[in-house]
Scaffold this motif. Structure first.
Motif, PDB file in Angstrom:
ATOM      1  N   ALA A   1       0.964  -1.274  -0.976  1.00  0.00           N
ATOM      2  CA  ALA A   1      -0.482  -1.389  -0.759  1.00  0.00           C
ATOM      3  C   ALA A   1      -0.975  -0.303   0.196  1.00  0.00           C
ATOM      4  O   ALA A   1      -2.064   0.249   0.007  1.00  0.00           O
ATOM      5  CB  ALA A   1      -0.823  -2.774  -0.215  1.00  0.00           C
ATOM      6  N   ALA A   2      -0.190   0.000   1.214  1.00  0.00           N
ATOM      7  CA  ALA A   2      -0.584   1.041   2.166  1.00  0.00           C
ATOM      8  C   ALA A   2      -0.615   2.409   1.501  1.00  0.00           C
ATOM      9  O   ALA A   2      -1.523   3.217   1.739  1.00  0.00           O
ATOM     10  CB  ALA A   2       0.374   1.045   3.358  1.00  0.00           C
TER      11      ALA A   2
ATOM     12  N   ASP B   1      -1.046   2.936  -1.738  1.00  0.00           N
ATOM     13  CA  ASP B   1      -2.162   2.898  -2.685  1.00  0.00           C
ATOM     14  C   ASP B   1      -3.508   3.028  -1.973  1.00  0.00           C
ATOM     15  O   ASP B   1      -4.476   3.534  -2.557  1.00  0.00           O
ATOM     16  CB  ASP B   1      -2.135   1.605  -3.497  1.00  0.00           C
ATOM     17  N   ALA B   2      -3.566   2.578  -0.724  1.00  0.00           N
ATOM     18  CA  ALA B   2      -4.815   2.674   0.040  1.00  0.00           C
ATOM     19  C   ALA B   2      -5.128   4.108   0.440  1.00  0.00           C
ATOM     20  O   ALA B   2      -6.257   4.411   0.833  1.00  0.00           O
ATOM     21  CB  ALA B   2      -4.738   1.794   1.281  1.00  0.00           C
TER      22      ALA B   2
ATOM     23  N   LYS C   1       0.197  -7.805   5.996  1.00  0.00           N
ATOM     24  CA  LYS C   1      -1.061  -7.080   5.891  1.00  0.00           C
ATOM     25  C   LYS C   1      -1.996  -7.675   4.840  1.00  0.00           C
ATOM     26  O   LYS C   1      -1.548  -8.155   3.792  1.00  0.00           O
ATOM     27  CB  LYS C   1      -0.786  -5.611   5.550  1.00  0.00           C
TER      28      LYS C   1
ATOM     29  N   HIS D   1      -4.298  -6.647   2.112  1.00  0.00           N
ATOM     30  CA  HIS D   1      -4.352  -5.402   1.353  1.00  0.00           C
ATOM     31  C   HIS D   1      -5.770  -4.869   1.205  1.00  0.00           C
ATOM     32  O   HIS D   1      -5.974  -3.646   1.185  1.00  0.00           O
ATOM     33  CB  HIS D   1      -3.682  -5.608  -0.007  1.00  0.00           C
ATOM     34  N   ASP D   2      -6.746  -5.757   1.127  1.00  0.00           N
ATOM     35  CA  ASP D   2      -8.131  -5.282   1.081  1.00  0.00           C
ATOM     36  C   ASP D   2      -8.529  -4.628   2.404  1.00  0.00           C
ATOM     37  O   ASP D   2      -9.293  -3.657   2.440  1.00  0.00           O
ATOM     38  CB  ASP D   2      -9.093  -6.424   0.734  1.00  0.00           C
TER      39      ASP D   2
ATOM     40  N   LEU E   1      -6.420  -2.970   4.385  1.00  0.00           N
ATOM     41  CA  LEU E   1      -5.793  -1.642   4.395  1.00  0.00           C
ATOM     42  C   LEU E   1      -6.694  -0.631   3.707  1.00  0.00           C
ATOM     43  O   LEU E   1      -6.925   0.470   4.221  1.00  0.00           O
ATOM     44  CB  LEU E   1      -4.435  -1.690   3.694  1.00  0.00           C
ATOM     45  N   ARG E   2      -7.192  -0.995   2.534  1.00  0.00           N
ATOM     46  CA  ARG E   2      -8.073  -0.083   1.787  1.00  0.00           C
ATOM     47  C   ARG E   2      -9.355   0.192   2.555  1.00  0.00           C
ATOM     48  O   ARG E   2      -9.820   1.340   2.628  1.00  0.00           O
ATOM     49  CB  ARG E   2      -8.394  -0.677   0.414  1.00  0.00           C
TER      50      ARG E   2
ATOM     51  N   VAL F   1      -8.764   2.664   5.638  1.00  0.00           N
ATOM     52  CA  VAL F   1      -8.645   4.071   5.258  1.00  0.00           C
ATOM     53  C   VAL F   1     -10.006   4.615   4.816  1.00  0.00           C
ATOM     54  O   VAL F   1     -10.395   5.731   5.187  1.00  0.00           O
ATOM     55  CB  VAL F   1      -7.596   4.246   4.150  1.00  0.00           C
ATOM     56  N   ARG F   2     -10.729   3.831   4.052  1.00  0.00           N
ATOM     57  CA  ARG F   2     -12.051   4.272   3.577  1.00  0.00           C
ATOM     58  C   ARG F   2     -13.006   4.502   4.747  1.00  0.00           C
ATOM     59  O   ARG F   2     -13.690   5.533   4.825  1.00  0.00           O
ATOM     60  CB  ARG F   2     -12.629   3.218   2.629  1.00  0.00           C
TER      61      ARG F   2
END
Length: 218
Positions: free
Chosen positions: A17-18, A20-21, A197, A199-200, A202-203, A206-207
């Protein structure tokens, strides 16, 4: 553009997930000697780090008792970089860099600007955090970002900002400090399972960390 490090990863799913983020670096906490749900044994950290694709930096995060202990963690985990906590002198940091053969990030408390200046040039990066009394991160507490901005401007070594960052405040932190990178652990975790974590989140982290660069406000 500010870089992002997602730290305290302990499962294959969280690592995927990290990545992919869009994280630039992933942190694996090992051999720290404090009570934290984010710690994994060095062998597990090595396995997780080996699963990370090229062009994403792996970081072993540790609280070693000696130069030799730091080098041992680097040897066992085989990361791209080693993040060390503890009262190491500039000469000791240089020795760790030479013997471990990896980049060395030194974590220090935001209330230690003089130590940061002493370590300037000895480490590959300085991570400014809100540390606990035992020198560990993950406290979830912010610090004076304006003072950290002044410190960042006085240093030649890249500064990594940590301490209480979340998807909600990281854009403001980046705008204020303009760091080389930002680092998060507790600010992207699930409420129902300490250390794991969301996962949402994490995304979103980064965003939002990249948002000021995209809008040209940093």
């Amino acid at each position: 553009m500010v870089r992002t490090k997602l730290c305290g990863l302990g499962t294959d799913a969280d690592v995927r997930a990290a990545v992919d983020a869009g994280a630039d670096a992933l942190g694996f906490i090992t051999d720290v000697g404090v009570d934290t749900p984010r710690e994994v044994i060095p062998e597990r950290a090595a396995t997780l780090a080996a699963s990370v694709p090229p062009f994403v930096t792996t970081v072993a995060v540790t609280i070693p008792e000696s130069v030799g202990g730091a080098v041992d963690v680097a040897d066992r985990v085989d990361p791209d970089a080693l993040q060390i906590h503890g009262e190491f002198s500039p000469d000791e940091v240089r020795e760790i860099r030479e013997r471990a053969g990896v980049d060395v990030i030194v974590a220090l408390d935001a209330d230690e600007p003089d130590r940061a200046r002493d370590l300037d040039g000895a480490a590959d990066a300085l991570l400014v955090d809100s540390l606990s009394d035992d020198g560990a991160g993950g406290t979830g507490e912010t610090h004076d970002w304006a003072a950290t901005r002044e410190l960042r401007e006085a240093l030649s070594t890249p500064l990594v900002l940590a301490g209480g960052l979340t998807p909600k405040n990281v854009a403001a932190a980046v705008e204020t400090v303009d760091p080389f990178a930002v680092d998060v652990a507790s600010g992207v975790e699930r409420a129902d399972e300490p250390g794991r974590k969301a996962h949402d989140a994490l995304r979103a982290f980064v965003r939002e960390a990249s948002r000021t660069a995209e809008t040209g406000t940093a």
